[in-house]
Design a protein around this motif. Structure first.
Motif, PDB file in Angstrom:
ATOM      1  N   VAL A 203      33.795  90.550  20.681  1.00  0.00           N
ATOM      2  CA  VAL A 203      33.581  91.932  20.252  1.00  0.00           C
ATOM      3  C   VAL A 203      32.426  92.577  21.003  1.00  0.00           C
ATOM      4  O   VAL A 203      31.327  92.016  21.089  1.00  0.00           O
ATOM      5  CB  VAL A 203      33.310  91.987  18.730  1.00  0.00           C
ATOM      6  CG1 VAL A 203      33.124  93.429  18.275  1.00  0.00           C
ATOM      7  CG2 VAL A 203      34.459  91.333  17.965  1.00  0.00           C
ATOM      8  N   TYR A 204      32.678  93.752  21.545  1.00  0.00           N
ATOM      9  CA  TYR A 204      31.661  94.605  22.160  1.00  0.00           C
ATOM     10  C   TYR A 204      30.665  95.010  21.053  1.00  0.00           C
ATOM     11  O   TYR A 204      31.051  95.174  19.899  1.00  0.00           O
ATOM     12  CB  TYR A 204      32.374  95.831  22.721  1.00  0.00           C
ATOM     13  CG  TYR A 204      31.568  96.789  23.571  1.00  0.00           C
ATOM     14  CD1 TYR A 204      31.724  96.799  24.954  1.00  0.00           C
ATOM     15  CD2 TYR A 204      30.705  97.715  23.001  1.00  0.00           C
ATOM     16  CE1 TYR A 204      31.027  97.703  25.744  1.00  0.00           C
ATOM     17  CE2 TYR A 204      30.003  98.616  23.775  1.00  0.00           C
ATOM     18  CZ  TYR A 204      30.171  98.605  25.159  1.00  0.00           C
ATOM     19  OH  TYR A 204      29.477  99.506  25.928  1.00  0.00           O
ATOM     20  N   PRO A 205      29.375  95.171  21.369  1.00  0.00           N
ATOM     21  CA  PRO A 205      28.416  95.601  20.345  1.00  0.00           C
ATOM     22  C   PRO A 205      28.865  96.896  19.659  1.00  0.00           C
ATOM     23  O   PRO A 205      29.189  97.882  20.320  1.00  0.00           O
ATOM     24  CB  PRO A 205      27.128  95.818  21.136  1.00  0.00           C
ATOM     25  CG  PRO A 205      27.274  94.961  22.345  1.00  0.00           C
ATOM     26  CD  PRO A 205      28.733  94.975  22.678  1.00  0.00           C
ATOM     27  N   GLN A 206      28.881  96.872  18.329  1.00  0.00           N
ATOM     28  CA  GLN A 206      29.420  97.993  17.557  1.00  0.00           C
ATOM     29  C   GLN A 206      28.353  98.636  16.679  1.00  0.00           C
ATOM     30  O   GLN A 206      27.300  98.049  16.415  1.00  0.00           O
ATOM     31  CB  GLN A 206      30.565  97.505  16.653  1.00  0.00           C
ATOM     32  CG  GLN A 206      31.686  96.773  17.357  1.00  0.00           C
ATOM     33  CD  GLN A 206      32.530  97.678  18.233  1.00  0.00           C
ATOM     34  OE1 GLN A 206      32.476  98.895  18.133  1.00  0.00           O
ATOM     35  NE2 GLN A 206      33.329  97.074  19.104  1.00  0.00           N
ATOM     36  N   GLU A 207      28.673  99.834  16.189  1.00  0.00           N
ATOM     37  CA  GLU A 207      27.875 100.442  15.128  1.00  0.00           C
ATOM     38  C   GLU A 207      27.996  99.560  13.880  1.00  0.00           C
ATOM     39  O   GLU A 207      29.027  98.899  13.667  1.00  0.00           O
ATOM     40  CB  GLU A 207      28.384 101.848  14.820  1.00  0.00           C
ATOM     41  CG  GLU A 207      28.189 102.853  15.944  1.00  0.00           C
ATOM     42  CD  GLU A 207      26.728 103.174  16.186  1.00  0.00           C
ATOM     43  OE1 GLU A 207      25.930 103.111  15.220  1.00  0.00           O
ATOM     44  OE2 GLU A 207      26.377 103.473  17.355  1.00  0.00           O
ATOM     45  N   PRO A 230      23.297  94.528  23.510  1.00  0.00           N
ATOM     46  CA  PRO A 230      23.207  95.355  24.718  1.00  0.00           C
ATOM     47  C   PRO A 230      22.019  94.985  25.594  1.00  0.00           C
ATOM     48  O   PRO A 230      22.062  95.156  26.822  1.00  0.00           O
ATOM     49  CB  PRO A 230      23.063  96.776  24.154  1.00  0.00           C
ATOM     50  CG  PRO A 230      23.698  96.716  22.804  1.00  0.00           C
ATOM     51  CD  PRO A 230      23.399  95.341  22.289  1.00  0.00           C
ATOM     52  N   ARG A 231      20.942  94.457  24.978  1.00  0.00           N
ATOM     53  CA  ARG A 231      19.753  94.073  25.749  1.00  0.00           C
ATOM     54  C   ARG A 231      20.030  92.914  26.695  1.00  0.00           C
ATOM     55  O   ARG A 231      19.286  92.697  27.658  1.00  0.00           O
ATOM     56  CB  ARG A 231      18.613  93.703  24.807  1.00  0.00           C
ATOM     57  CG  ARG A 231      18.072  94.868  23.996  1.00  0.00           C
ATOM     58  CD  ARG A 231      16.811  94.462  23.232  1.00  0.00           C
ATOM     59  NE  ARG A 231      17.082  93.397  22.280  1.00  0.00           N
ATOM     60  CZ  ARG A 231      17.520  93.592  21.043  1.00  0.00           C
ATOM     61  NH1 ARG A 231      17.751  94.822  20.598  1.00  0.00           N
ATOM     62  NH2 ARG A 231      17.717  92.565  20.232  1.00  0.00           N
ATOM     63  N   GLU A 232      21.093  92.148  26.424  1.00  0.00           N
ATOM     64  CA  GLU A 232      21.432  91.023  27.300  1.00  0.00           C
ATOM     65  C   GLU A 232      22.035  91.485  28.620  1.00  0.00           C
ATOM     66  O   GLU A 232      22.106  90.702  29.580  1.00  0.00           O
ATOM     67  CB  GLU A 232      22.421  90.092  26.598  1.00  0.00           C
ATOM     68  CG  GLU A 232      21.867  89.364  25.395  1.00  0.00           C
ATOM     69  CD  GLU A 232      22.890  88.426  24.803  1.00  0.00           C
ATOM     70  OE1 GLU A 232      22.991  87.273  25.280  1.00  0.00           O
ATOM     71  OE2 GLU A 232      23.622  88.842  23.872  1.00  0.00           O
TER      72      GLU A 232
END
Length: 430
Positions: A203-207, A230-232
């Motif tokens: 899974v892509y980073p989500q809200e 996202p910081r990775e």
């Protein structure tokens, strides 16, 4: 005896007459799709598949996976919408299904489909296209398939596969709200419908609202859940036709697609590829080279150099934000915006995002009767967002108008719909 369909124009006319999934989920199910596939000995279960859903980025992520996997294997790819011909929707190792094969499959299916119509099992355009794909990949004995969801997830025609190798869910935002729901949670629930019992999901980073729903579905399905921060994703370079980033153990990963969002899409694919690397006999060099060589038409694509013309299929607020972030990394003077939109999009939110980008816009209707805004409607929508508004009914004249407004160093940017981008790509090929 029924006359056979002999060319793609006739095929498209027959397919479009089947209608689409432009209805609420309460009115739609996979009953007809499953009925048709059962009559064909369930070809959807013949090929191990990676299944990709999401609001934005699923096309790019699917292309990343396919490009890497096809370095070692025979890999089918199913995408939508197509940019030039419907044949592009179904390909193996970068080669589209032939016109002859496509028409043969369609002509074989038509009597079966029309007989099932009479029984009350009506299949839509996309369901028929998906069925052709499943048959083709089975008959061609591909090693793996990468399947991009057309719309949503749980009720999409691709979601008849029972045990995907893995499910991938890209970024989720508000889109197709009249079908999928008007909250992130409802949309995430629809997208999360591709998560299958015991099979991993990436899974892509989500809200938070979307992530909570997806994690709950994964837990219910006993599906291992993988994501990243996202910081990775450390973006090191962005220029036209190039993005370089680091992610976990991979340094200086180079893409031919432009933008920080593409680096995150590639990171999602990288998680999957790394986990399956030994099982799929992939080397790290396969991954580096496959990602570098992957392409996805209509995403920050250069249409011409002087003046610089970019086309981007961004069609919802989230993708517009990503496009704007990418533009900030590209030296340019004034931006001349070319724009159009379909009725099922969040016009107000999209135009709010675009209004700070430029004061000049050229409008033209998309060639999609019934679903596209007319020129007068587009003008009304654009009022208050741009100080200088031009409009042309004809796309050729609209494109020429946008070029005429550009001074040296300016950028002409066309966006708002992949269907608009598709028409522009056709225009440039004439």
């Amino acid at each position: 005896m029924r006359k056979l369909i002999g060319n793609l124009d006739e095929a498209m006319e027959w397919l479009y007459d089947r209608g689409s999934t432009g209805i609420t989920t309460e009115e739609f199910s996979l009953k007809s799709m499953n009925h048709l596939l059962a009559a064909l000995d369930n070809p959807q279960n013949a090929t191990p598949a990676f299944h990709v859903a999401g609001t934005n980025g699923k096309g790019s992520t699917s292309h990343f996976l396919h490009s890497v996997l096809s370095r070692r294997h025979r890999v089918g790819l199913f995408i939508s919408p197509f940019m030039d011909s419907i044949l592009e929707s179904i390909s193996i190792n970068g080669v589209s299904i032939s016109r002859e094969d496509f028409l043969n499959y369609l002509n074989e299916l038509i009597p079966i489909i029309e007989a099932q119509d009479r029984e009350g099992y009506h299949c839509t355009y996309f369901e028929v296209l998906t069925t052709i794909m499943f048959l083709y990949f089975r008959d061609e004995m591909v090693d793996f398939a990468v399947l991009e969801v057309g719309l949503g997830g749980i009720l999409d025609s691709t979601n008849v596969i029972e045990k995907p190798l893995a499910s991938l869910i890209t970024t989720i935002s508000l889109d197709h709200t009249q079908i999928l729901g008007d909250s992130l949670g409802e949309i995430a629930s629809a997208k999360g419908g591709i998560i299958k019992e015991g099979r991993p999901v990436y899974v892509y980073p989500q809200e938070p609202e979307a992530e909570e729903v997806l994690r709950a579905v994964a837990e219910e399905k006993h599906s291992p859940y993988s994501t990243f921060s996202p910081r990775e994703v450390q973006v090191k370079e962005i220029s036209l036709g190039k993005t370089v980033f680091d992610f976990r153990g991979y340094q200086d990963v180079s893409l031919s697609l432009t933008g920080a969002h593409q680096a995150k899409n590639a990171a999602l694919a990288l998680m999957v590829l790394e986990d399956f690397r030994e099982e799929l006999s992939l080397s790290r060099e396969d991954i580096y080279q496959g990602l570098r060589k992957s392409s996805n038409p209509g995403r920050m694509e250069v249409l011409q150099e002087e003046p610089l013309v970019l086309v981007d299929g961004s069609h919802n607020p989230q993708s517009i934000v990503a496009m704007k972030e990418t533009l900030r990394g590209i030296p340019h003077g004034k931006i001349i915006l070319g724009f159009s939109l379909l009725r099922d999009k969040d016009a107000a939110a999209i135009l709010r995002e675009l209004s700070g980008l430029t004061d000049t816009v050229v409008l033209t209707p998309i060639n999609y009767p019934g679903r596209a805004y007319g020129l007068d409607e587009l003008r009304e929508l654009a009022q208050g967002h741009f100080s200088t508004i031009y409009g042309e009914e004809d796309l050729q004249r609209a494109y020429e108008r946008s070029l005429s407004l550009a001074a040296p160093g300016d950028v002409v940017l066309w966006c708002g719909s992949l269907y608009l981008v598709r028409d522009l790509l056709h225009l440039k090929k004439k």
